[in-house]
Scaffold this active site. Structure first.
Site, PDB file in Angstrom:
ATOM      1  N   SER A 200     -22.443 -41.439  44.233  1.00 17.33           N
ATOM      2  CA  SER A 200     -23.178 -40.179  44.373  1.00 17.33           C
ATOM      3  C   SER A 200     -24.636 -40.464  44.692  1.00 17.33           C
ATOM      4  O   SER A 200     -25.255 -41.347  44.088  1.00 17.33           O
ATOM      5  CB  SER A 200     -23.111 -39.366  43.072  1.00 17.33           C
TER       6      SER A 200
ATOM      7  N   CYS B 101     -22.178 -35.437  31.924  1.00 17.84           N
ATOM      8  CA  CYS B 101     -21.059 -34.584  32.320  1.00 17.84           C
ATOM      9  C   CYS B 101     -20.306 -34.033  31.118  1.00 17.84           C
ATOM     10  O   CYS B 101     -19.548 -33.079  31.245  1.00 17.84           O
ATOM     11  CB  CYS B 101     -20.092 -35.365  33.209  1.00 17.84           C
TER      12      CYS B 101
END
Length: 406
Positions: free
Chosen positions: A200, A349
């Site tokens: 990412s 997360c």
């Protein structure tokens, strides 16, 4: 008195590099074309920018640009690999992964338990997969080994090259989630024997919402069923209008960390070590979780004889990672008293979900160490002065609260 804010949560996300933002801005305004528009200059301009970014990403992991598929990030890439592989097979395949993978890998495996079986390997006390255990887990129908390059909480770096070699010997596809490692550890996908790799942009100075999946097109065993139907963009792997500004940002960030790898490596390594030494020197009841930092002595000793790229391969822990427990105190006790310092107690997360870290559970830590755990990640924009200030503020709070008291 208000203190200056200090950001030490660079595992969760990083600040967008100024150069990255500057490169992205024109693609929101005057260069706003759709990369799939092939009949006019606006589309050609966007397409050209996409391919330049693809080349920059490919260069970072030393592969051909045709092997790069742009996605919204590592989570999407991980889902495409796990679900796509299970759905593309006409028989029930076996996947090997580890107990400390990112939630998106573990959840993807659970979601396909009817079409594929999987084995989650334990890790040792440093959070590293043992090769003998991995070898013994292989079955006749093992089609994929999915082991993250480096852990997002404790920073443990897996024996990727050994795993890649084993996979080649057994004709098994090797996949690694490199979201935390990319830009911090030198990665050559061919040298490591990697067939699939995800990352990412926002983990290394790029924007959020964009990432990529590397697919070794020479490996004809790789068959992935697309998870997003539509206009067949990205060679059919990922339909949807390409996020041109985001991809430009990803490409620019990739180019920057590739060209500045040595400076960035030593910047992160030295700041992390300064913080660790400062915290440990003050006898505040701190214990280290994950791999030992003593291993880094070999890096310092070889600084004059080896490049930063080669030295990064010697590490067992990411150069910017620190994961500690603060004695009998709760991590929340520290956070509430140093609100100007951004740290975390685990993966961003899952930090909004009241569950114990599966990573720390896999290490076999007791409840006290788990509840007092703090993850710290230094980054590109951190300064020596910030580390000194953070060390002073954290140790002052811990001493005041008596973290080392029985």
């Amino acid at each position: 008195m208000n203190k200056n804010r200090i950001y030490l949560d660079n595992h969760a996300t990083t600040r967008v590099r100024f150069e990255v933002l500057e490169a992205m801005l024109p693609y929101f305004t005057e260069k706003f074309g759709n990369a799939s528009s092939s009949t006019h200059q606006f589309g050609w301009e966007a397409k050209s920018a996409i391919e330049e970014a693809r080349s920059n990403v490919a260069a970072l992991i030393h592969t051909d640009p045709n092997n790069i598929v742009f996605t919204s990030g590592a989570t999407e890439s991980n889902n495409l690999v796990i679900k796509g592989l299970c759905e593309s097979s006409n028989k029930k395949v076996h996947i090997i992964s580890s107990a400390i993978e990112h939630d998106c890998v573990l959840e993807a495996l659970k979601s396909r338990k009817n079409s594929c079986e999987y084995t989650l390997l334990p890790v040792n006390s440093e959070g590293i997969v043992e090769m003998d255990i991995l070898k013994n887990a292989i079955k006749p129908n093992t089609a994929l080994i999915s082991i993250m390059f480096a852990n997002n909480e404790i920073g443990s770096i897996q024996p990727i090259k050994k795993i890649g070699k084993l996979c080649k010997e057994k004709n098994i596809i090797f996949y690694t989630d490199a979201a935390q490692a990319l830009g911090k550890i030198y990665i050559d996908v061919d040298d490591y024997g990697i067939d699939l790799l995800s990352a990412s942009a926002h983990k290394f100075g790029g924007p959020k919402g964009v990432g990529f999946l590397y697919i070794n097109r020479r490996n004809k065993n790789i068959k992935l069923t697309t998870q997003m139907s539509g206009g067949h963009q990205e060679n059919g792997y990922r339909s949807g209008t390409l996020n041109v500004p985001g991809i430009v940002g990803l490409g620019t960030a990739s180019k920057l960390v590739n060209e500045q790898f040595s400076d960035e490596f030593w910047h992160l390594f030295n700041l992390r070590n300064k913080l660790f030494k400062g915290l440990m020197a003050n006898n505040t009841g701190i214990t280290l979780n994950g791999p030992s930092i003593d291993n880094d002595k070999s890096v310092i000793e070889n600084k004059k004889n080896m490049s930063a790229e080669e030295l990064s391969k010697l590490l067992k822990r990411l150069p910017h990672n620190l994961h500690i427990s603060i004695g009998k105190l709760q991590a929340a006790d520290l956070f509430s008293r140093v609100k100007h310092i951004a740290m975390s107690s685990g993966s961003a997360c899952s930090s909004n979900v009241a569950t114990t870290s599966h990573v720390l559970e896999a290490l076999g830590l007791d409840d006290e160490r788990v509840n007092s755990s703090v993850r710290i990640g230094v980054g590109h924009y951190n300064t020596d002065e910030e580390i000194s200030e953070a060390t002073l503020d954290i140790t002052s709070v811990l001493k005041a609260l008596g973290s080392n008291n029985a």
